[in-house]
Design a protein around this motif. Structure first.
Motif, PDB file in Angstrom:
ATOM      1  N   LEU A 126      36.711  49.962  42.259  1.00 35.73           N
ATOM      2  CA  LEU A 126      38.157  49.789  42.241  1.00 35.73           C
ATOM      3  C   LEU A 126      38.578  48.880  43.388  1.00 35.73           C
ATOM      4  O   LEU A 126      38.406  49.221  44.558  1.00 35.73           O
ATOM      5  N   ALA A 127      39.126  47.716  43.062  1.00 39.85           N
ATOM      6  CA  ALA A 127      39.640  46.791  44.066  1.00 39.85           C
ATOM      7  C   ALA A 127      41.077  47.170  44.408  1.00 39.85           C
ATOM      8  O   ALA A 127      41.785  47.786  43.593  1.00 39.85           O
ATOM      9  N   PRO A 128      41.557  46.824  45.615  1.00 41.44           N
ATOM     10  CA  PRO A 128      42.944  47.180  45.972  1.00 41.44           C
ATOM     11  C   PRO A 128      43.965  46.576  45.025  1.00 41.44           C
ATOM     12  O   PRO A 128      45.016  47.179  44.782  1.00 41.44           O
ATOM     13  N   GLU A 129      43.704  45.393  44.465  1.00 40.66           N
ATOM     14  CA  GLU A 129      44.662  44.772  43.560  1.00 40.66           C
ATOM     15  C   GLU A 129      44.757  45.482  42.215  1.00 40.66           C
ATOM     16  O   GLU A 129      45.741  45.314  41.493  1.00 40.66           O
ATOM     17  N   ASP A 130      43.732  46.256  41.852  1.00 39.46           N
ATOM     18  CA  ASP A 130      43.701  46.912  40.547  1.00 39.46           C
ATOM     19  C   ASP A 130      44.236  48.333  40.571  1.00 39.46           C
ATOM     20  O   ASP A 130      44.472  48.909  39.507  1.00 39.46           O
ATOM     21  N   GLY A 131      44.410  48.922  41.746  1.00 37.04           N
ATOM     22  CA  GLY A 131      44.844  50.313  41.825  1.00 37.04           C
ATOM     23  C   GLY A 131      46.340  50.476  41.653  1.00 37.04           C
ATOM     24  O   GLY A 131      47.121  49.516  41.623  1.00 37.04           O
ATOM     25  N   PHE A 132      46.753  51.727  41.521  1.00 38.23           N
ATOM     26  CA  PHE A 132      48.176  52.051  41.421  1.00 38.23           C
ATOM     27  C   PHE A 132      48.838  51.865  42.790  1.00 38.23           C
ATOM     28  O   PHE A 132      48.260  52.196  43.823  1.00 38.23           O
ATOM     29  N   ARG A 133      50.052  51.352  42.791  1.00 39.27           N
ATOM     30  CA  ARG A 133      50.788  51.049  44.022  1.00 39.27           C
ATOM     31  C   ARG A 133      51.831  52.123  44.284  1.00 39.27           C
ATOM     32  O   ARG A 133      52.442  52.671  43.341  1.00 39.27           O
ATOM     33  N   SER A 134      52.050  52.381  45.561  1.00 43.05           N
ATOM     34  CA  SER A 134      53.084  53.344  45.933  1.00 43.05           C
ATOM     35  C   SER A 134      54.456  52.696  45.838  1.00 43.05           C
ATOM     36  O   SER A 134      54.603  51.466  45.812  1.00 43.05           O
ATOM     37  N   GLU A 135      55.472  53.528  45.806  1.00 44.45           N
ATOM     38  CA  GLU A 135      56.836  53.021  45.704  1.00 44.45           C
ATOM     39  C   GLU A 135      57.244  52.269  46.961  1.00 44.45           C
ATOM     40  O   GLU A 135      57.968  51.258  46.890  1.00 44.45           O
ATOM     41  N   GLY A 136      56.775  52.717  48.126  1.00 45.89           N
ATOM     42  CA  GLY A 136      57.088  52.001  49.359  1.00 45.89           C
ATOM     43  C   GLY A 136      56.473  50.613  49.396  1.00 45.89           C
ATOM     44  O   GLY A 136      57.104  49.651  49.864  1.00 45.89           O
ATOM     45  N   TYR A 137      55.269  50.493  48.903  1.00 47.85           N
ATOM     46  CA  TYR A 137      54.631  49.171  48.865  1.00 47.85           C
ATOM     47  C   TYR A 137      55.380  48.240  47.913  1.00 47.85           C
ATOM     48  O   TYR A 137      55.580  47.053  48.206  1.00 47.85           O
ATOM     49  N   ARG A 138      55.802  48.745  46.758  1.00 46.40           N
ATOM     50  CA  ARG A 138      56.525  47.896  45.812  1.00 46.40           C
ATOM     51  C   ARG A 138      57.835  47.395  46.402  1.00 46.40           C
ATOM     52  O   ARG A 138      58.175  46.210  46.268  1.00 46.40           O
ATOM     53  N   LYS A 139      58.582  48.280  47.052  1.00 46.68           N
ATOM     54  CA  LYS A 139      59.854  47.857  47.647  1.00 46.68           C
ATOM     55  C   LYS A 139      59.634  46.836  48.753  1.00 46.68           C
ATOM     56  O   LYS A 139      60.379  45.850  48.856  1.00 46.68           O
ATOM     57  N   ALA A 140      58.611  47.044  49.567  1.00 46.52           N
ATOM     58  CA  ALA A 140      58.346  46.095  50.653  1.00 46.52           C
ATOM     59  C   ALA A 140      57.948  44.730  50.105  1.00 46.52           C
ATOM     60  O   ALA A 140      58.410  43.685  50.599  1.00 46.52           O
ATOM     61  N   VAL A 141      57.115  44.704  49.082  1.00 46.22           N
ATOM     62  CA  VAL A 141      56.716  43.429  48.476  1.00 46.22           C
ATOM     63  C   VAL A 141      57.920  42.733  47.858  1.00 46.22           C
ATOM     64  O   VAL A 141      58.089  41.511  47.983  1.00 46.22           O
ATOM     65  N   LYS A 142      58.765  43.476  47.196  1.00 42.74           N
ATOM     66  CA  LYS A 142      59.942  42.880  46.575  1.00 42.74           C
ATOM     67  C   LYS A 142      60.877  42.267  47.607  1.00 42.74           C
ATOM     68  O   LYS A 142      61.369  41.139  47.419  1.00 42.74           O
ATOM     69  N   GLN A 143      61.095  42.954  48.729  1.00 47.96           N
ATOM     70  CA  GLN A 143      61.973  42.416  49.752  1.00 47.96           C
ATOM     71  C   GLN A 143      61.387  41.158  50.398  1.00 47.96           C
ATOM     72  O   GLN A 143      62.101  40.186  50.662  1.00 47.96           O
ATOM     73  N   VAL A 144      60.069  41.163  50.642  1.00 49.06           N
ATOM     74  CA  VAL A 144      59.438  39.984  51.246  1.00 49.06           C
ATOM     75  C   VAL A 144      59.501  38.801  50.299  1.00 49.06           C
ATOM     76  O   VAL A 144      59.794  37.667  50.711  1.00 49.06           O
ATOM     77  N   LEU A 145      59.252  39.014  49.017  1.00 50.39           N
ATOM     78  CA  LEU A 145      59.306  37.909  48.057  1.00 50.39           C
ATOM     79  C   LEU A 145      60.735  37.426  47.846  1.00 50.39           C
ATOM     80  O   LEU A 145      60.963  36.224  47.630  1.00 50.39           O
ATOM     81  N   TYR A 146      61.729  38.340  47.880  1.00 50.61           N
ATOM     82  CA  TYR A 146      63.122  37.908  47.787  1.00 50.61           C
ATOM     83  C   TYR A 146      63.476  36.960  48.931  1.00 50.61           C
ATOM     84  O   TYR A 146      64.158  35.940  48.736  1.00 50.61           O
ATOM     85  N   GLU A 147      63.013  37.292  50.134  1.00 51.72           N
ATOM     86  CA  GLU A 147      63.338  36.465  51.292  1.00 51.72           C
ATOM     87  C   GLU A 147      62.544  35.165  51.303  1.00 51.72           C
ATOM     88  O   GLU A 147      63.044  34.138  51.770  1.00 51.72           O
ATOM     89  N   GLU A 148      61.329  35.198  50.775  1.00 51.28           N
ATOM     90  CA  GLU A 148      60.485  33.998  50.803  1.00 51.28           C
ATOM     91  C   GLU A 148      60.877  33.007  49.716  1.00 51.28           C
ATOM     92  O   GLU A 148      60.910  31.796  49.958  1.00 51.28           O
ATOM     93  N   PHE A 149      61.179  33.496  48.505  1.00 52.72           N
ATOM     94  CA  PHE A 149      61.506  32.621  47.379  1.00 52.72           C
ATOM     95  C   PHE A 149      62.973  32.812  47.025  1.00 52.72           C
ATOM     96  O   PHE A 149      63.315  33.470  46.027  1.00 52.72           O
TER      97      PHE A 149
END
Length: 644
Positions: A126-149
């Motif tokens: 199981l690679a980290p990219e293939d596993g289930f993501r936590s809700e905190g990780y999803r929100k953090a990724v979304k905020q970083v991508l909103y600010e970057e793009f």
């Protein structure tokens, strides 16, 4: 009160530093930077931990299926017996759930995220990219991508995140491609301002600071996002490559400075040594000597000689394959027969400027030529220089229970009948059979041709037991290939897929041409499926299907035999064609197919330079039993049953 000297220049370097000072003066909290050396605990939900454990187990059981299939199934099934239910569904109705989503090769991921088992070609984990993501990780990724793009809509960013399993590392390249096609990006380019961050220096979460030991070098850092997992991912993606590059640059600069200082001190002390090849003066650390005559040669001459041997005409004169090193190339009166130690050659090729790749290529070529001269039977990887000895294991007889079980369950019917007949005869002729077996054993050990037949049979049995999948154990390659067709192994695998299509087309074309008829007037081709042998074309031309002669209106049905035959068969009174009798089409098709196969094998064998490749292609299409003799088939069955 002690006086504190103020730093020269401005207090801040950019507007961000001024905002940082203003925030500190206001008494607000300053977000600290991420430090990978400190332990960071990531809270994982119990259900998320169970899902990832179930996903890892399913990936290990079904390594050829994409992980996204398991994620979809696990989310749609209750918590009780998740792994068992998913396994049962995949075993019974895999096509319904998989829908063609099989692993066809390694995906383009970051090397750091690959586990050691998957990098070495073993069962995938199981690679980290293939596993289930936590809700905190999803929100953090979304905020970083909103600010970057900022030039992309939030719906597009959410869609890409869902496609890439909410992974920042996999979502960012896709969003960069979308950003370059966005109309907002095009308008922003008119003012010369880039709206998409491509490097670490332009990323909104990357902060550059100056460390104390290296005041002239700016070091990047990651501003914390609130999720340790995303912080570590950003550090691995942006900061770690920069730190590695800066470390290599500092080491290279330190090495160059130390070398220059060493040469200056050696020149002042008169401790330079003369190279016996280029007659230049170098330090002791830049000298190698041969193991016999102690000729002194500098590192630069060793590098030039090795590169000339690899890319020029000096391979046979420079390289000693028996010792796996370089011969002494000092221009003495008599040619020196000694060699330079391999560790000294490695040390001479260790610095940068591509010398490490030169050493690897030198080792690979010496290994390849040594294996070629050894005349061993090798199994090679078609994608790299890896090879291993294709050794046939020693024979070891099974016990009588294993032999009987093999004959009863796995042997062909003909072999079972033969064995039962031999057992029945053994009850009456025990002594003659024992004597015959003893004679065969003695003849096989005395006469080389008979022993070669048994050895060839055992080699065929060993190859059939090993299978066609060949695993390259080179850590750099680690690819799976087919031992028969030398193609990249893909599940499901078909040997000689292109060649088999060519052979099948040739056989089908010849078989069709054997029963096809063509009108000589309008050139229309057709095949008779039923009816009499009097064929009438659309253009009015009438012909016989058997002899292909024209049937005139005057001749009519008198072209065919008019005699009565009570028992059927061939007419014994005339030689005319039968009106309703068909020719032996199966025999004609068989003869045409055999002729087409022979022509194809001769053509492919001449094109490849040897007939072995064409033989393997034909065996993969029509089967090996068709080309092998019945003696070989029976002998292989007996060897497979008797020898363990």
């Amino acid at each position: 009160m002690d006086l504190v000297p103020l730093p020269k220049g401005r207090f801040w370097r950019s507007k961000s530093d001024f905002r940082l000072l203003r925030t500190a003066a206001a008494g607000e909290n300053i977000t600290p930077l991420y430090d990978p050396r400190l332990p960071h605990q990531c809270d994982v939900e119990p259900d998320l931990r169970d899902l990832n454990a179930s996903l890892a187990a399913l990936i290990e059981v079904f390594p050829n299926i994409e992980p996204e299939v398991f994620r979809e199934m696990l989310l749609s099934i209750s918590k009780e017996s998740r792994v068992e239910v998913v396994t049962e569904h995949l075993l019974k109705k895999d096509a319904k759930w998989v829908r063609g989503r099989y692993r066809t090769g390694r995906r383009d991921r970051q090397p750091s995220t690959k586990s050691s088992g998957e990098q070495l070609g073993n069962a995938p984990t199981l690679a980290p990219e293939d596993g289930f993501r936590s809700e905190g990780y999803r929100k953090a990724v979304k905020q970083v991508l909103y600010e970057e793009f900022k030039n992309l809509s939030h719906s597009a960013i959410k869609a890409v995140m869902a496609e890439q399993n909410y992974s920042y590392t996999l979502s960012r390249p896709v969003l960069q491609q979308l950003a370059t096609k966005s109309w907002r990006f095009t308008l922003a380019n008119l003012w010369g301002k880039r709206s998409t961050s491509q490097t670490a220096g332009e990323h909104p979460n990357i902060v550059w600071r100056v460390e104390e030991p290296y005041e002239k070098i700016a070091v990047p850092g990651v501003r914390r996002t609130g999720n340790p997992q995303l912080d570590h991912e950003l550090w691995k993606l942006f900061v770690e490559p920069v730190l590695i590059t800066q470390r290599h640059e500092r080491l290279a600069a330190d090495h160059a400075y130390a070398r220059a200082l060493n040469e200056a001190e050696a020149e002042d002390a008169g401790a330079l040594f003369d190279c016996e090849c280029c007659y230049g003066s170098v330090t002791f650390e830049q000298i190698v000597t041969c193991d016999d005559a102690c000729h002194q040669l500098c590192f630069d001459c060793v590098r030039r000689t090795v590169k000339e041997a690899l890319y020029g005409q000096g391979w046979a004169r420079t390289v000693d394959l028996e010792r796996s090193t370089v011969r002494c190339f000092a221009p003495a009166n008599e040619e020196c027969q000694s060699c330079i130690p391999a560790d000294r050659v490695r040390h001479a090729l260790s610095p940068g400027d591509g010398n490490d790749e030169t050493w690897q290529e030198l080792q690979a070529r010496m290994t390849s030529e040594t294996l070629t001269k050894s005349r061993l039977r090798l199994q090679r990887c078609p994608f790299c220089d890896y090879a291993e000895a294709d050794e046939v294991p020693t024979t070891k007889l099974k016990d009588w229970k294993g032999i009987w079980l093999h004959f009863a369950t796995r042997s062909p019917v003909a072999v079972q009948i033969m064995v039962l007949s031999m057992l029945a005869l053994a009850l009456v002729f025990t002594v003659p059979i024992f004597l015959l077996a003893s004679v065969l054993w003695i003849v096989a050990h005395i006469l080389p041709p008979v022993g070669a037949v048994f050895h060839a049979s055992w080699a065929r049995v060993c190859r059939s037991r090993q299978g066609l999948k060949f695993q390259c154990r080179n850590p750099i390659c680690s690819k799976m290939s087919c031992a028969r067709c030398a193609a990249l192994w893909r599940d499901p695998h078909t040997c000689f897929e292109t060649e088999k299509t060519s052979l099948r087309t040739a056989i089908e074309s010849s078989a069709t041409a054997a029963i096809k008829r063509t009108c000589p007037r309008c050139l229309l081709s057709f095949v008779k499926s039923s009816g009499c042998n009097k064929l009438v074309c659309n253009c009015g031309y009438t012909m016989c299907y058997i002899c292909r002669n024209e049937i005139t209106s005057k001749e009519g049905y008198s072209h065919f035999c008019q005699h009565f035959r009570a028992s059927g068969g061939r007419c014994s009174e005339c030689e005319r064609c039968d009106l309703y009798g068909d020719e032996d089409e199966e025999a004609a098709i068989r003869r045409a197919a055999d002729m087409a196969e022979k022509d194809w094998r001769a053509r492919e064998g001449a094109k490849e330079g040897h007939d072995m490749a064409a033989q393997l292609m034909v065996e993969a299409l029509v089967g090996q039993a068709r080309h092998g003799s019945w003696q070989d088939v029976w002998l292989d069955a007996i060897m497979d049953a008797v020898i363990e």
